[in-house]
Design a protein around this motif. Structure first.
Motif, PDB file in Angstrom:
ATOM      1  N   ALA A  17      42.977  33.492  45.251  1.00 40.95           N
ATOM      2  CA  ALA A  17      42.896  34.402  44.332  1.00 40.95           C
ATOM      3  C   ALA A  17      42.857  33.587  43.165  1.00 40.95           C
ATOM      4  O   ALA A  17      42.160  33.829  42.375  1.00 40.95           O
ATOM      5  CB  ALA A  17      44.004  35.294  44.728  1.00 40.95           C
ATOM      6  N   GLY A  18      42.865  33.188  43.421  1.00 39.28           N
ATOM      7  CA  GLY A  18      42.697  32.454  42.183  1.00 39.28           C
ATOM      8  C   GLY A  18      41.424  32.846  41.483  1.00 39.28           C
ATOM      9  O   GLY A  18      40.396  32.225  41.668  1.00 39.28           O
ATOM     10  N   ILE A  19      41.485  33.811  40.589  1.00 37.75           N
ATOM     11  CA  ILE A  19      40.323  34.233  39.826  1.00 37.75           C
ATOM     12  C   ILE A  19      40.556  33.874  38.370  1.00 37.75           C
ATOM     13  O   ILE A  19      41.634  34.046  37.867  1.00 37.75           O
ATOM     14  CB  ILE A  19      40.104  35.747  39.910  1.00 37.75           C
ATOM     15  N   SER A  20      39.532  33.407  37.698  1.00 39.08           N
ATOM     16  CA  SER A  20      39.699  33.115  36.276  1.00 39.08           C
ATOM     17  C   SER A  20      39.818  34.416  35.505  1.00 39.08           C
ATOM     18  O   SER A  20      39.211  35.421  35.863  1.00 39.08           O
ATOM     19  CB  SER A  20      38.504  32.317  35.754  1.00 39.08           C
ATOM     20  N   GLY A  21      40.617  34.401  34.430  1.00 36.64           N
ATOM     21  CA  GLY A  21      40.790  35.606  33.624  1.00 36.64           C
ATOM     22  C   GLY A  21      39.481  36.108  33.069  1.00 36.64           C
ATOM     23  O   GLY A  21      39.226  37.306  33.033  1.00 36.64           O
ATOM     24  N   GLY A  70      35.355  37.928  49.106  1.00 34.79           N
ATOM     25  CA  GLY A  70      36.034  39.122  49.567  1.00 34.79           C
ATOM     26  C   GLY A  70      35.815  40.278  48.619  1.00 34.79           C
ATOM     27  O   GLY A  70      35.365  40.091  47.493  1.00 34.79           O
ATOM     28  N   TYR A  71      36.093  41.473  49.089  1.00 34.40           N
ATOM     29  CA  TYR A  71      35.971  42.649  48.230  1.00 34.40           C
ATOM     30  C   TYR A  71      36.867  43.755  48.770  1.00 34.40           C
ATOM     31  O   TYR A  71      37.191  43.789  49.949  1.00 34.40           O
ATOM     32  CB  TYR A  71      34.522  43.113  48.138  1.00 34.40           C
ATOM     33  N   ASP A 188      45.451  47.063  38.985  1.00 30.99           N
ATOM     34  CA  ASP A 188      45.535  45.769  39.649  1.00 30.99           C
ATOM     35  C   ASP A 188      46.422  45.843  40.888  1.00 30.99           C
ATOM     36  O   ASP A 188      47.427  46.555  40.898  1.00 30.99           O
ATOM     37  CB  ASP A 188      46.126  44.717  38.703  1.00 30.99           C
ATOM     38  N   PHE A 189      46.065  45.080  41.903  1.00 30.99           N
ATOM     39  CA  PHE A 189      46.932  44.955  43.076  1.00 30.99           C
ATOM     40  C   PHE A 189      46.701  43.593  43.712  1.00 30.99           C
ATOM     41  O   PHE A 189      45.703  42.914  43.434  1.00 30.99           O
ATOM     42  CB  PHE A 189      46.666  46.077  44.086  1.00 30.99           C
ATOM     43  N   GLN A 190      47.624  43.199  44.573  1.00 36.38           N
ATOM     44  CA  GLN A 190      47.533  41.925  45.276  1.00 36.38           C
ATOM     45  C   GLN A 190      47.881  42.099  46.745  1.00 36.38           C
ATOM     46  O   GLN A 190      48.870  42.747  47.080  1.00 36.38           O
ATOM     47  CB  GLN A 190      48.509  40.886  44.694  1.00 36.38           C
ATOM     48  N   PHE A 191      47.057  41.526  47.620  1.00 35.59           N
ATOM     49  CA  PHE A 191      47.447  41.319  49.002  1.00 35.59           C
ATOM     50  C   PHE A 191      48.092  39.936  49.078  1.00 35.59           C
ATOM     51  O   PHE A 191      47.538  38.967  48.564  1.00 35.59           O
ATOM     52  CB  PHE A 191      46.241  41.385  49.937  1.00 35.59           C
ATOM     53  N   VAL A 192      49.249  39.853  49.709  1.00 37.20           N
ATOM     54  CA  VAL A 192      50.012  38.603  49.751  1.00 37.20           C
ATOM     55  C   VAL A 192      50.128  38.132  51.196  1.00 37.20           C
ATOM     56  O   VAL A 192      50.572  38.881  52.073  1.00 37.20           O
ATOM     57  CB  VAL A 192      51.420  38.788  49.146  1.00 37.20           C
ATOM     58  N   ALA A 193      49.732  36.877  51.436  1.00 39.84           N
ATOM     59  CA  ALA A 193      49.792  36.300  52.778  1.00 39.84           C
ATOM     60  C   ALA A 193      51.155  35.669  53.033  1.00 39.84           C
ATOM     61  O   ALA A 193      51.944  35.444  52.111  1.00 39.84           O
ATOM     62  CB  ALA A 193      48.689  35.252  52.948  1.00 39.84           C
ATOM     63  N   THR A 198      47.381  34.713  47.650  1.00 44.46           N
ATOM     64  CA  THR A 198      47.165  36.092  47.219  1.00 44.46           C
ATOM     65  C   THR A 198      45.678  36.396  47.067  1.00 44.46           C
ATOM     66  O   THR A 198      44.883  35.522  46.748  1.00 44.46           O
ATOM     67  CB  THR A 198      47.861  36.384  45.880  1.00 44.46           C
ATOM     68  N   PHE A 199      45.328  37.627  47.347  1.00 43.76           N
ATOM     69  CA  PHE A 199      43.999  38.160  47.050  1.00 43.76           C
ATOM     70  C   PHE A 199      44.200  39.242  46.011  1.00 43.76           C
ATOM     71  O   PHE A 199      44.907  40.222  46.244  1.00 43.76           O
ATOM     72  CB  PHE A 199      43.346  38.740  48.309  1.00 43.76           C
ATOM     73  N   THR A 200      43.615  39.073  44.834  1.00 42.51           N
ATOM     74  CA  THR A 200      43.795  39.992  43.720  1.00 42.51           C
ATOM     75  C   THR A 200      42.515  40.770  43.479  1.00 42.51           C
ATOM     76  O   THR A 200      41.422  40.199  43.513  1.00 42.51           O
ATOM     77  CB  THR A 200      44.162  39.224  42.432  1.00 42.51           C
ATOM     78  N   ASP A 201      42.637  42.055  43.242  1.00 39.38           N
ATOM     79  CA  ASP A 201      41.462  42.865  42.962  1.00 39.38           C
ATOM     80  C   ASP A 201      41.880  44.050  42.097  1.00 39.38           C
ATOM     81  O   ASP A 201      43.055  44.182  41.738  1.00 39.38           O
ATOM     82  CB  ASP A 201      40.809  43.344  44.251  1.00 39.38           C
ATOM     83  N   VAL A 202      40.901  44.897  41.756  1.00 42.42           N
ATOM     84  CA  VAL A 202      41.171  46.078  40.940  1.00 42.42           C
ATOM     85  C   VAL A 202      40.464  47.288  41.533  1.00 42.42           C
ATOM     86  O   VAL A 202      39.471  47.158  42.259  1.00 42.42           O
ATOM     87  CB  VAL A 202      40.709  45.900  39.473  1.00 42.42           C
ATOM     88  N   ILE A 203      40.988  48.456  41.234  1.00 44.47           N
ATOM     89  CA  ILE A 203      40.331  49.741  41.472  1.00 44.47           C
ATOM     90  C   ILE A 203      40.254  50.431  40.120  1.00 44.47           C
ATOM     91  O   ILE A 203      41.248  50.476  39.389  1.00 44.47           O
ATOM     92  CB  ILE A 203      41.116  50.614  42.465  1.00 44.47           C
ATOM     93  N   THR A 204      39.101  50.955  39.770  1.00 46.15           N
ATOM     94  CA  THR A 204      38.970  51.600  38.463  1.00 46.15           C
ATOM     95  C   THR A 204      39.401  53.063  38.545  1.00 46.15           C
ATOM     96  O   THR A 204      39.365  53.686  39.620  1.00 46.15           O
ATOM     97  CB  THR A 204      37.529  51.536  37.953  1.00 46.15           C
ATOM     98  N   PRO A 205      39.801  53.642  37.416  1.00 47.99           N
ATOM     99  CA  PRO A 205      40.156  55.068  37.402  1.00 47.99           C
ATOM    100  C   PRO A 205      39.030  55.959  37.915  1.00 47.99           C
ATOM    101  O   PRO A 205      39.286  56.966  38.590  1.00 47.99           O
ATOM    102  CB  PRO A 205      40.465  55.333  35.928  1.00 47.99           C
ATOM    103  N   THR A 206      37.791  55.597  37.606  1.00 45.48           N
ATOM    104  CA  THR A 206      36.663  56.429  38.043  1.00 45.48           C
ATOM    105  C   THR A 206      36.499  56.385  39.551  1.00 45.48           C
ATOM    106  O   THR A 206      36.131  57.393  40.175  1.00 45.48           O
ATOM    107  CB  THR A 206      35.358  55.987  37.350  1.00 45.48           C
ATOM    108  N   GLU A 207      36.752  55.228  40.172  1.00 46.25           N
ATOM    109  CA  GLU A 207      36.724  55.151  41.635  1.00 46.25           C
ATOM    110  C   GLU A 207      37.749  56.116  42.234  1.00 46.25           C
ATOM    111  O   GLU A 207      37.445  56.832  43.205  1.00 46.25           O
ATOM    112  CB  GLU A 207      37.036  53.732  42.098  1.00 46.25           C
TER     113      GLU A 207
END
Length: 224
Positions: A17-21, A70-71, A188-193, A198-207
């Motif tokens: 997860a390591g995603i850049s800001g 991942g997605y 925001d949420f994280q799946f933690v191994a 960690t795998f970090t992702d987002v869900i938007t309000p519209t989704e």
């Protein structure tokens, strides 16, 4: 910590997860610009008479997070038959994800994801994750000798390349989906191994709003 609904193995079979800001912010901005109509166009409804639920999938939306790849997406299952999970018309909601990782598979073991961290209206929360469809394989390549070193010919080295893919499913409450729909920013949420990866992702309000609206549409057609 409040009790969360449990995900049975029966439902896991249904929800197939390591995603850049800077990069993460860019994905959030693009997703926030999607209209509900655009999201509904990419939403899939699976209604098969042999399944005990109508499955609503947002799996075709653009990918957002990354763990070498991942997605994640939102799902819902509208029960059509009585079961241990509920009565016809009851709805189960899930956060799902497909992950693949070139470094997670090492010989005989997979990276195991244990739980999901997230926020809802009551504050920080977590829920156990069901990990399914885990696949992995390794290939070995014999590297050529590098030539004589100090009068000695070194042994050939073996280079190993491994890959791993899996699906994660975590149940969430309708109130959490409603909480996401009411936000003015991505959720925001994280799946933690088990190894703290960690795998970090987002869900938007519209989704979230699109999923709730589609659930209402599906329920309105049941029994007709």
């Amino acid at each position: 910590m409040r009790t969360r609904i449990a995900l049975s193995s029966v439902m896991a079979a249904i929800i197939v997860a390591g995603i850049s800001g800077r990069a993460f912010a860019g994905r959030e901005e693009r997703l926030m610009k999607m209209s509900e109509a655009e999201i509904q166009e990419k939403t899939t409804v699976v209604n098969q008479p042999w399944n005990p639920a109508i499955i609503i999938l947002q799996k075709s939306l653009p990918s957002k997070g990354t763990l070498h790849g991942g997605y994640a997406w939102l799902d819902a299952a509208v029960l059509t038959k009585p079961s241990p999970l509920g009565q016809p018309g009851d709805v189960l909601y899930f956060v799902g994800a497909t992950l693949w990782d070139q470094e997670a598979f090492n010989g005989s073991g997979f990276r195991e994801f244990a739980h999901m961290k997230y926020m809802d209206s009551a504050g920080p929360a977590f829920i156990n994750v069901n990990q399914t469809n885990a696949n992995g394989q390794c290939t070995e390549t014999i590297a050529p000798w590098g030539g004589v070193v100090g009068g000695i010919l070194p042994d050939a080295s073996i280079e190993r390349d491994c890959s791993h893919s899996s699906e994660l499913v975590a149940p969430i409450l309708r109130s959490t989906v409603e909480y996401i729909a009411g936000l003015n920013r991505p959720w925001d949420f994280q799946f933690v191994a088990s190894d703290e990866t960690t795998f970090t992702d987002v869900i938007t309000p519209t989704e979230a709003k699109a999923l709730l609206d589609r659930v209402n549409e599906v329920k309105a057609t049941m029994g007709k």
